[in-house]
Design a protein around this motif. Structure first.
Motif, PDB file in Angstrom:
ATOM      1  N   LEU A   1       0.861  -1.175   0.000  1.00 28.91           N
ATOM      2  CA  LEU A   1       0.000   0.000   0.000  1.00 28.91           C
ATOM      3  C   LEU A   1       0.898   1.224   0.000  1.00 28.91           C
ATOM      4  O   LEU A   1       1.645   1.463   0.949  1.00 28.91           O
ATOM      5  CB  LEU A   1      -0.913   0.008   1.239  1.00 28.91           C
ATOM      6  CG  LEU A   1      -1.922  -1.129   1.362  1.00 28.91           C
ATOM      7  CD1 LEU A   1      -2.781  -0.950   2.620  1.00 28.91           C
ATOM      8  CD2 LEU A   1      -2.815  -1.222   0.125  1.00 28.91           C
TER       9      LEU A   1
ATOM     10  N   THR B   1       2.980  -6.241  -6.414  1.00 23.05           N
ATOM     11  CA  THR B   1       1.741  -5.517  -6.684  1.00 23.05           C
ATOM     12  C   THR B   1       1.640  -4.359  -5.713  1.00 23.05           C
ATOM     13  O   THR B   1       1.853  -4.531  -4.504  1.00 23.05           O
ATOM     14  CB  THR B   1       0.512  -6.430  -6.505  1.00 23.05           C
ATOM     15  OG1 THR B   1       0.596  -7.517  -7.431  1.00 23.05           O
ATOM     16  CG2 THR B   1      -0.785  -5.668  -6.753  1.00 23.05           C
ATOM     17  N   SER B   2       1.347  -3.179  -6.235  1.00 25.80           N
ATOM     18  CA  SER B   2       1.266  -2.005  -5.365  1.00 25.80           C
ATOM     19  C   SER B   2       0.021  -1.193  -5.704  1.00 25.80           C
ATOM     20  O   SER B   2      -0.482  -1.239  -6.836  1.00 25.80           O
ATOM     21  CB  SER B   2       2.522  -1.142  -5.520  1.00 25.80           C
ATOM     22  OG  SER B   2       2.573  -0.123  -4.539  1.00 25.80           O
ATOM     23  N   PHE B   3      -0.447  -0.444  -4.715  1.00 28.94           N
ATOM     24  CA  PHE B   3      -1.644   0.380  -4.856  1.00 28.94           C
ATOM     25  C   PHE B   3      -1.282   1.818  -4.516  1.00 28.94           C
ATOM     26  O   PHE B   3      -0.770   2.095  -3.432  1.00 28.94           O
ATOM     27  CB  PHE B   3      -2.754  -0.138  -3.934  1.00 28.94           C
ATOM     28  CG  PHE B   3      -3.156  -1.563  -4.227  1.00 28.94           C
ATOM     29  CD1 PHE B   3      -4.193  -1.836  -5.112  1.00 28.94           C
ATOM     30  CD2 PHE B   3      -2.470  -2.624  -3.665  1.00 28.94           C
ATOM     31  CE1 PHE B   3      -4.550  -3.141  -5.410  1.00 28.94           C
ATOM     32  CE2 PHE B   3      -2.814  -3.950  -3.959  1.00 28.94           C
ATOM     33  CZ  PHE B   3      -3.860  -4.199  -4.839  1.00 28.94           C
ATOM     34  N   GLU B   4      -1.529   2.731  -5.453  1.00 29.22           N
ATOM     35  CA  GLU B   4      -1.076   4.116  -5.314  1.00 29.22           C
ATOM     36  C   GLU B   4      -2.138   5.058  -5.858  1.00 29.22           C
ATOM     37  O   GLU B   4      -2.565   4.938  -7.015  1.00 29.22           O
ATOM     38  CB  GLU B   4       0.233   4.314  -6.080  1.00 29.22           C
ATOM     39  CG  GLU B   4       0.727   5.740  -6.162  1.00 29.22           C
ATOM     40  CD  GLU B   4       0.994   6.353  -4.802  1.00 29.22           C
ATOM     41  OE1 GLU B   4       0.392   7.405  -4.508  1.00 29.22           O
ATOM     42  OE2 GLU B   4       1.794   5.776  -4.044  1.00 29.22           O
TER      43      GLU B   4
ATOM     44  N   ARG C   1       1.913   0.764 -16.356  1.00 28.68           N
ATOM     45  CA  ARG C   1       1.731   0.505 -14.932  1.00 28.68           C
ATOM     46  C   ARG C   1       1.832  -0.986 -14.630  1.00 28.68           C
ATOM     47  O   ARG C   1       1.633  -1.404 -13.494  1.00 28.68           O
ATOM     48  CB  ARG C   1       0.403   1.090 -14.446  1.00 28.68           C
ATOM     49  CG  ARG C   1       0.314   2.619 -14.625  1.00 28.68           C
ATOM     50  CD  ARG C   1       1.394   3.339 -13.841  1.00 28.68           C
ATOM     51  NE  ARG C   1       1.405   4.785 -14.021  1.00 28.68           N
ATOM     52  CZ  ARG C   1       2.296   5.459 -14.715  1.00 28.68           C
ATOM     53  NH1 ARG C   1       3.280   4.815 -15.357  1.00 28.68           N
ATOM     54  NH2 ARG C   1       2.255   6.766 -14.795  1.00 28.68           N
TER      55      ARG C   1
ATOM     56  N   HIS D   1      -1.434  -0.529  -9.297  1.00 31.35           N
ATOM     57  CA  HIS D   1      -2.831  -0.162  -9.480  1.00 31.35           C
ATOM     58  C   HIS D   1      -3.009   1.287  -9.039  1.00 31.35           C
ATOM     59  O   HIS D   1      -2.724   1.627  -7.886  1.00 31.35           O
ATOM     60  CB  HIS D   1      -3.736  -1.079  -8.664  1.00 31.35           C
ATOM     61  CG  HIS D   1      -3.663  -2.520  -9.071  1.00 31.35           C
ATOM     62  ND1 HIS D   1      -4.579  -3.099  -9.923  1.00 31.35           N
ATOM     63  CD2 HIS D   1      -2.769  -3.491  -8.763  1.00 31.35           C
ATOM     64  CE1 HIS D   1      -4.267  -4.376 -10.109  1.00 31.35           C
ATOM     65  NE2 HIS D   1      -3.169  -4.631  -9.423  1.00 31.35           N
TER      66      HIS D   1
ATOM     67  N   ASP E   1      -7.832   4.644  -5.530  1.00 31.44           N
ATOM     68  CA  ASP E   1      -8.076   4.472  -4.100  1.00 31.44           C
ATOM     69  C   ASP E   1      -7.950   3.000  -3.736  1.00 31.44           C
ATOM     70  O   ASP E   1      -8.674   2.148  -4.260  1.00 31.44           O
ATOM     71  CB  ASP E   1      -9.481   4.979  -3.769  1.00 31.44           C
ATOM     72  CG  ASP E   1      -9.731   5.096  -2.273  1.00 31.44           C
ATOM     73  OD1 ASP E   1      -9.235   4.236  -1.507  1.00 31.44           O
ATOM     74  OD2 ASP E   1     -10.452   6.026  -1.863  1.00 31.44           O
ATOM     75  N   ALA E   2      -7.021   2.686  -2.835  1.00 31.67           N
ATOM     76  CA  ALA E   2      -6.791   1.290  -2.462  1.00 31.67           C
ATOM     77  C   ALA E   2      -8.029   0.643  -1.883  1.00 31.67           C
ATOM     78  O   ALA E   2      -8.201  -0.579  -1.969  1.00 31.67           O
ATOM     79  CB  ALA E   2      -5.647   1.205  -1.453  1.00 31.67           C
TER      80      ALA E   2
ATOM     81  N   CYS F   1      -9.601  -0.499  -5.110  1.00 29.49           N
ATOM     82  CA  CYS F   1      -8.708  -1.302  -5.961  1.00 29.49           C
ATOM     83  C   CYS F   1      -8.353  -2.633  -5.311  1.00 29.49           C
ATOM     84  O   CYS F   1      -8.321  -3.672  -5.983  1.00 29.49           O
ATOM     85  CB  CYS F   1      -7.429  -0.532  -6.259  1.00 29.49           C
ATOM     86  SG  CYS F   1      -7.640   0.928  -7.294  1.00 29.49           S
ATOM     87  N   LEU F   2      -8.089  -2.626  -4.007  1.00 29.87           N
ATOM     88  CA  LEU F   2      -7.693  -3.866  -3.344  1.00 29.87           C
ATOM     89  C   LEU F   2      -8.865  -4.834  -3.263  1.00 29.87           C
ATOM     90  O   LEU F   2      -8.694  -6.044  -3.434  1.00 29.87           O
ATOM     91  CB  LEU F   2      -7.142  -3.575  -1.946  1.00 29.87           C
ATOM     92  CG  LEU F   2      -6.711  -4.792  -1.114  1.00 29.87           C
ATOM     93  CD1 LEU F   2      -5.754  -5.695  -1.885  1.00 29.87           C
ATOM     94  CD2 LEU F   2      -6.076  -4.345   0.196  1.00 29.87           C
TER      95      LEU F   2
ATOM     96  N   TRP G   1      -8.999  -6.689  -6.431  1.00 32.83           N
ATOM     97  CA  TRP G   1      -7.816  -7.473  -6.784  1.00 32.83           C
ATOM     98  C   TRP G   1      -8.062  -8.951  -6.518  1.00 32.83           C
ATOM     99  O   TRP G   1      -8.663  -9.328  -5.506  1.00 32.83           O
ATOM    100  CB  TRP G   1      -6.616  -6.977  -5.987  1.00 32.83           C
ATOM    101  CG  TRP G   1      -5.298  -7.608  -6.352  1.00 32.83           C
ATOM    102  CD1 TRP G   1      -4.805  -7.794  -7.605  1.00 32.83           C
ATOM    103  CD2 TRP G   1      -4.306  -8.102  -5.453  1.00 32.83           C
ATOM    104  NE1 TRP G   1      -3.565  -8.381  -7.547  1.00 32.83           N
ATOM    105  CE2 TRP G   1      -3.226  -8.587  -6.246  1.00 32.83           C
ATOM    106  CE3 TRP G   1      -4.219  -8.189  -4.067  1.00 32.83           C
ATOM    107  CZ2 TRP G   1      -2.084  -9.147  -5.676  1.00 32.83           C
ATOM    108  CZ3 TRP G   1      -3.082  -8.737  -3.503  1.00 32.83           C
ATOM    109  CH2 TRP G   1      -2.029  -9.214  -4.303  1.00 32.83           C
TER     110      TRP G   1
END
Length: 227
Positions: A59, A86-89, A124, A136, A139-140, A143-144, A147
């Motif tokens: 995150l 995997t990252s959420f930004e 990305r 991704h 907003d996490a 998005c999460l 996933w």
């Protein structure tokens, strides 16, 4: 395709990027790379746990420092298959700003060019011979939830819980737990009580341990597979 909502930055001492959205620096003012290694690698018992197919999720992508530090450790461990990351930004930085930020860490900057070339093209999903990374944007909290993956290790690296509480709320920690593989782990620089409580409620066994540098404590967690 809509353009990314980009990070709005100030620069402390022309070196450290600071988010104007959250009034918080992207990495430690002492030594951001050493903190990454201490908190996120050490806190997840890496590289000892590396194996083919190992998947890290995060995150807060920020400068990409954590991803590149993990990749450097992956290579040093002699792994030949790709590391999954995997990252959420919510607010991605431009390639130029990432380049400027990573210049503070020459050993990381030295391996960053292939990633930065793809990032500058708007990609990305980053594909290198030993890295497959999906960042991704958004907003996490949404998005999460969408996933489909599961992580072996989580880097929880949002801005300070006092300034960015949305990225630490209990519902999101529940999603972190839901997207954690059996025996998976999580680590974060913060020891805020509500973060630890959220991780515990999500099914993790949570410990508060010594933090990096001037931080007294940090948090590590392991998924409780007996629940």
């Amino acid at each position: 395709m809509a353009r990314d909502q980009q990070a709005d930055l100030a620069w402390r001492d022309d070196v450290v990027p600071v988010s104007k959205q959250f009034d918080d620096p992207y990495f430690s003012l002492d030594n951001g790379l050493a903190e990454t290694r201490f908190v996120f690698l050490g806190g997840n018992d890496l590289p000892a746990r590396f194996r083919p197919g190992f998947h890290i999720a995060e995150l807060g992508f920020g400068t990409g420092l954590n991803m590149l530090a993990a990749l450097m450790a992956w290579r040093a461990a002699g792994m030949t298959s790709p590391l999954r990351f995997t990252s959420f930004e919510a607010y991605p930085m431009t390639a130029d700003d990432i380049t400027r930020a990573l210049a503070a860490f020459p050993e990381i900057a030295a391996i960053a060019d292939p990633f930065l070339a793809q990032w500058a093209e708007g990609k990305r999903r980053i594909e290198l011979s030993d890295l497959i990374a999906d960042i991704h944007i958004g907003d996490a909290r949404s998005c999460l939830t969408a996933w489909k993956g599961q992580a072996d290790a989580w880097f929880l690296d949002g801005f300070s819980p006092a300034k960015n509480p949305e990225l630490w709320e209990p519902a999101l920690m529940t999603e972190v737990g839901r997207h954690t593989a059996p025996n998976g782990t999580a680590a974060t620089y913060t020891a805020a009580g509500f973060v630890r409580q959220g991780l515990s409620a999500a099914g993790f066994t949570v410990s508060r341990i010594k933090g990096f540098g001037r931080k007294r404590h940090m948090t590590v967690a392991q998924m409780d597979t007996t629940a």
